[in-house]
Design a protein around this motif. Structure first.
Motif, PDB file in Angstrom:
ATOM      1  N   ALA A 111      16.204  -2.103  10.496  1.00  0.00           N
ATOM      2  CA  ALA A 111      17.499  -2.162   9.793  1.00  0.00           C
ATOM      3  C   ALA A 111      18.216  -3.465  10.134  1.00  0.00           C
ATOM      4  N   ARG A 112      18.101  -3.873  11.398  1.00  0.00           N
ATOM      5  CA  ARG A 112      18.701  -5.151  11.796  1.00  0.00           C
ATOM      6  C   ARG A 112      18.034  -6.298  11.049  1.00  0.00           C
ATOM      7  N   PHE A 113      16.708  -6.274  11.012  1.00  0.00           N
ATOM      8  CA  PHE A 113      15.955  -7.313  10.303  1.00  0.00           C
ATOM      9  C   PHE A 113      16.363  -7.318   8.823  1.00  0.00           C
ATOM     10  N   ARG A 114      16.467  -6.142   8.222  1.00  0.00           N
ATOM     11  CA  ARG A 114      16.868  -6.045   6.805  1.00  0.00           C
ATOM     12  C   ARG A 114      18.249  -6.642   6.587  1.00  0.00           C
ATOM     13  N   ALA A 115      19.159  -6.334   7.494  1.00  0.00           N
ATOM     14  CA  ALA A 115      20.526  -6.854   7.348  1.00  0.00           C
ATOM     15  C   ALA A 115      20.518  -8.382   7.431  1.00  0.00           C
ATOM     16  N   PHE A 116      19.751  -8.930   8.379  1.00  0.00           N
ATOM     17  CA  PHE A 116      19.709 -10.391   8.534  1.00  0.00           C
ATOM     18  C   PHE A 116      19.062 -11.045   7.306  1.00  0.00           C
ATOM     19  N   ILE A 117      18.008 -10.421   6.768  1.00  0.00           N
ATOM     20  CA  ILE A 117      17.337 -10.971   5.581  1.00  0.00           C
ATOM     21  C   ILE A 117      18.315 -10.972   4.401  1.00  0.00           C
ATOM     22  N   ALA A 118      19.005  -9.858   4.213  1.00  0.00           N
ATOM     23  CA  ALA A 118      19.962  -9.759   3.095  1.00  0.00           C
ATOM     24  C   ALA A 118      21.082 -10.786   3.254  1.00  0.00           C
ATOM     25  N   MET A 119      21.554 -10.976   4.493  1.00  0.00           N
ATOM     26  CA  MET A 119      22.629 -11.952   4.734  1.00  0.00           C
ATOM     27  C   MET A 119      22.125 -13.362   4.419  1.00  0.00           C
TER      28      MET A 119
END
Ligand code: TXD
Length: 310
Positions: A149-157
């Motif tokens: 979820a952290r990785f997903r958030a960083f990718i989306a950002m």
């Protein structure tokens, strides 16, 4: 009626209980050793029900037996490191807390699926599995869901993409040696390695590896709890509703990925009965080497707690 018990009504446990209550899929019971605290938090969550449109029972208790007949038990109970306490002392204390809880689950909720959260995550999952005597399908650890979820958030950002279009995979143990897998992380099916340059991929992978520490540094006291509590709730929901989501979970490996006798994060189908299947990804040599190192780290931790288990 389904029931989830959450051991440890601290930051992560209470957040998990609130998220589960909001999803209105099961009765929720919070258990903690601090008198009145789980009862107070449970009542508070219940009073959010009329505002957030949920109505399942939420209760609190200081009695371990309150987990009776739970379908899923989430374990967040543990101590944080205090000044002067060395790593082994903390490991011994948390092992004895988790072992006591695992016995209570075995005796009161013999058919439950255990979702471990307490750190060191993979080692504590091993303790819960060993002490409960449950089959490996019914003892899984939460770490990969949070790390992904952290990785997903960083990718989306980074890409200014919608977070719902982003999926990500992170394997390995929970800690510095976790293995973010950019080749298996996508935006609407397109691997991120095709959407950003190699330097950006490395930067986001490193930020994911240090995701917990970044928040600890900002908070100064305590550690992350919104995303961790929600991650545990998502796993509990997948199990309760037999969603068969493929989620990275810490699982007891028996030959998968060339690993034996170690709890380590791998993609697994999570549904009724817990871990239904481990999904084998075709890792390249570099990814395999990182996973090996991460699994070896967990093995060392498992060997360290073995003497405390008698
Ligand atoms: O990805 C992950 N797995 C993690 C793990 C992400 C975030 C946090 N992670 C770990 O979860 C963290 O390192 C801790 O080991 C646990 C719980 O973290 P939290 O931030 O919620 O800690 P708190 O707020 O200190 O809560 C712990 C609670 C507290 O209320 C204690 O009174 C209780 O645990 N506690 C107990 N409950 C029941 N029984 C016993 N014996 C007990 N001892 C302490």
């Amino acid at each position: 009626m389904s029931k989830v018990t959450v051991f440890g009504a601290g930051n992560v446990g209470a957040t998990c209980a609130h998220v589960l209550a909001q999803r209105d899929i099961a009765d929720v019971c919070l258990v903690d050793i601090v008198e009145g605290m789980p009862q107070g938090k449970a009542l508070d969550i219940r009073q959010a029900g009329p505002l957030q449109d949920f109505g399942h029972e939420v209760t609190g208790s200081n009695d371990y037996a309150a987990c009776k007949d739970s379908d899923v038990v989430v374990v967040t109970a543990g101590l944080a490191r205090k000044p002067g306490m060395d790593r082994m002392e903390l490991l011994q204390k948390n092992t004895s807390i988790v072992a006591g809880i695992a016995k209570a689950i075995r005796d009161n909720a013999p058919n439950a699926v255990i979702v471990m959260v307490t750190n060191p995550l993979d080692v504590m999952t091993y303790v819960a599995w060993k002490v409960s005597g449950f089959p490996r399908e019914r003892v899984v650890g939460m770490a990969g869901v949070l790390d992904a979820a952290r990785f997903r958030a960083f990718i989306a950002m980074e890409l200014k993409a919608s977070v719902v279009d982003v999926s990500a995979m992170v394997m390995g143990g929970h800690g510095d040696t976790m293995v973010p897998l950019p080749r298996f992380s996508t935006v609407n099916g397109v691997p991120i390695t095709e959407l950003m340059d190699a330097a950006a991929v490395t930067r986001l992978s490193d930020r994911t590896r240090k995701g917990g520490g970044e928040i600890v540094n900002l908070l100064k006291t305590g550690s992350a709890f919104y995303a961790p509590g929600t991650s545990a709730a998502v796993m509990a929901e997948a199990i309760l509703k037999d969603r068969r989501h493929i989620l990275p979970c810490s699982c007891w490996l028996q030959g998968e990925y060339g690993q034996n006798d170690v709890y380590c994060g791998v993609p697994a189908v999570l549904g009724k009965g817990g871990m239904q299947k481990i999904v084998q990804l075709a890792l390249n040599d570099g990814e395999k080497a990182m996973l090996q190192k991460s699994a070896d780290d967990v093995r060392k931790g498992q060997a360290e707690v073995a003497p405390f288990l008698g």
